[in-house]
Enzyme design. Structure first.
Site, PDB file in Angstrom:
ATOM      1  N   LYS A 152       0.855  -1.187   0.000  1.00 17.84           N
ATOM      2  CA  LYS A 152       0.000   0.000   0.000  1.00 17.84           C
ATOM      3  C   LYS A 152       0.891   1.238   0.000  1.00 17.84           C
ATOM      4  O   LYS A 152       1.712   1.428   0.902  1.00 17.84           O
ATOM      5  CB  LYS A 152      -0.909  -0.002   1.226  1.00 17.84           C
ATOM      6  CG  LYS A 152      -1.751   1.260   1.338  1.00 17.84           C
ATOM      7  CD  LYS A 152      -2.825   1.159   2.380  1.00 17.84           C
ATOM      8  CE  LYS A 152      -3.585   2.464   2.490  1.00 17.84           C
ATOM      9  NZ  LYS A 152      -4.686   2.387   3.441  1.00 17.84           N
ATOM     10  N   LYS A 202      -2.191  -1.459  -3.842  1.00 19.64           N
ATOM     11  CA  LYS A 202      -3.063  -0.288  -3.804  1.00 19.64           C
ATOM     12  C   LYS A 202      -2.240   0.981  -3.894  1.00 19.64           C
ATOM     13  O   LYS A 202      -1.214   1.055  -3.224  1.00 19.64           O
ATOM     14  CB  LYS A 202      -3.818  -0.318  -2.468  1.00 19.64           C
ATOM     15  CG  LYS A 202      -4.705   0.851  -2.198  1.00 19.64           C
ATOM     16  CD  LYS A 202      -5.294   0.731  -0.822  1.00 19.64           C
ATOM     17  CE  LYS A 202      -6.103   1.954  -0.510  1.00 19.64           C
ATOM     18  NZ  LYS A 202      -6.601   1.941   0.836  1.00 19.64           N
TER      19      LYS A 202
HETATM   20  C1  PBG Z   1      -7.603   3.399   5.625  1.00 16.14           C
HETATM   21  C2  PBG Z   1      -7.838   3.255   4.167  1.00 16.14           C
HETATM   22  C3  PBG Z   1      -7.632   4.202   3.152  1.00 16.14           C
HETATM   23  C4  PBG Z   1      -8.138   3.649   1.991  1.00 16.14           C
HETATM   24  C5  PBG Z   1      -8.570   2.368   2.289  1.00 16.14           C
HETATM   25  N1  PBG Z   1      -8.362   2.127   3.637  1.00 16.14           N
HETATM   26  C6  PBG Z   1      -7.130   5.598   3.232  1.00 16.14           C
HETATM   27  C7  PBG Z   1      -5.759   5.849   3.687  1.00 16.14           C
HETATM   28  O1  PBG Z   1      -4.933   4.954   3.857  1.00 16.14           O
HETATM   29  O2  PBG Z   1      -5.493   7.018   3.945  1.00 16.14           O
HETATM   30  C8  PBG Z   1      -8.186   4.339   0.641  1.00 16.14           C
HETATM   31  C9  PBG Z   1      -9.234   3.871  -0.298  1.00 16.14           C
HETATM   32  C10 PBG Z   1      -9.540   4.788  -1.420  1.00 16.14           C
HETATM   33  O3  PBG Z   1      -8.922   5.859  -1.620  1.00 16.14           O
HETATM   34  O4  PBG Z   1     -10.468   4.461  -2.169  1.00 16.14           O
HETATM   35  N2  PBG Z   1      -6.418   2.967   6.133  1.00 16.14           N
END
Ligand code: PBG
Length: 329
Positions: free
Chosen positions: A196, A254
């Protein structure tokens, strides 16, 4: 001399193209992210995500029935937590009657076979908008991971099939796996957000949940000390390998489109299912361009989703899931 091979023969008409097509999209490819809020009868459109809504539990029930009837069989739940329930430690996340726990039960009651995955991270519960607990200006690793394990157990007890830790703390998959085993929750899966990245594409999501890092002295302004640097490729392999060793059943990359090289690397290196999250900013970009008449929404959507699957995704978390299924019929 004419060419011995004429590749255009395999593109000559739609029948032959259909026959030789390598990647086909079906409803089974999708994991549908859903945003849940407190209240009754609530269906609020998210400003930066046109045609995407925050739903109260009654509307969540309607939505999952609709998804199920469309052939969509898996959801990924997120909750928007009221400010008065937020703290530094995410205490509300462990409330057995909290919004997430009720949302899990609502989905399972409405559609017992709908696969329920839950987001596991502190940010919607944190007054600081971070995925872990903060002390002296730092996001604590081990304390946060321990908390996320408790949160995972709570989701599993409420009926979640999979927990999806999205926090990027080191070692959290192992402690989550051990906690689930200790509690006898042997069948609960873990879909780890393994690679991520610290991405600016999460903006609209943070609007949806009001979960952006706050602008305060001594609070990190961004998530770069835990989410990955988008310049790195080998690090994604390292992160993913560790998560699999620690007990992840599914790994995730992601965001989606900008990271398809990573998806293919991971697909070629490991033998567990790979999920890809096409995130909120990717959704917002296409909606905005289509609204202006600059791009053909459906054509670009299908091209993007197909590219994600072609790159190696077994599962695609996408806000376009319903749009795609309506289009492909
Ligand atoms: C929370 C989380 C996030 C997303 C999914 N889980 C945001 C972040 O890490 O700040 C992002 C999903 C999206 O942008 O569609 N940890």
């Amino acid at each position: 001399m004419y060419p011995l091979r004429r590749n255009r023969r395999l593109r000559a008409n739609s029948s032959i193209r259909n026959l030789v097509r390598e990647t086909t999209i079906t409803p089974n490819d999708f994991l549908v992210p859903l945003f849940v809020v407190e209240g009754k009868g609530v269906r609020e459109e998210i400003a930066s995500m046109p045609d995407y809504y925050r739903l109260s539990l009654d509307n969540l029930e309607k939505e999952v029935k609709e998804l199920w009837n469309m052939g969509l069989c898996a959801v990924l739940l997120f909750v928007k937590v009221p400010d008065n329930l937020k703290d530094n430690f995410g205490k509300e996340a462990l409330n057995a009657n909290g919004l997430m726990q009720l949302a899990i039960k609502t989905v399972k009651n409405a559609c017992p076979d709908m696969l329920v995955m839950t987001d596991v991270a502190l940010d919607p519960y944190s007054i600081y908008g971070h995925d872990g607990i903060i002390e002296s200006g730092k996001v604590l690793n081990d304390e946060s991971a321990e908390f996320l394990a408790k949160m995972s157990v709570s989701h599993a007890l409420a009926g979640a099939d999979f927990v999806a830790p999205s926090d990027m703390m080191d070692g959290r998959i192992q402690i989550i796996r051990e906690s689930l085993e200790t509690e006898g929750l042997l069948d609960t899966g873990i879909m780890s957000y393994s690679a991520k990245y610290a991405s600016a594409f999460y903006g609209p999501f943070r609007d949806a949940l009001d979960s952006a890092p706050v602008d305060m002295v001594d609070i990190p302004k961004d998530k770069k000390t835990y989410q990955m640097d988008f310049a790195n490729r080998e690090e994604a392999i390292r992160e993913t390998r560790m998560d699999i060793e620690e007990g992840a059943d599914i790994v995730m990359v992601k965001p989606g489109l900008c990271y398809l090289d990573i998806v293919r690397d991971i697909k070629n290196t490991f033998d567990v299912p790979v999920a890809v999250y096409q995130v909120s900013g990717e959704y917002a970009m296409l909606k905005a361009a289509a609204e202006k008449g600059w791009l053909d929404h459906d054509a670009v959507m299908m091209e993007q989703i197909t590219a994600i699957k072609r790159a190696g995704a077994n599962i695609i978390a996408s806000y376009f899931a319903k749009d795609v299924v309506k289009l492909i019929g």
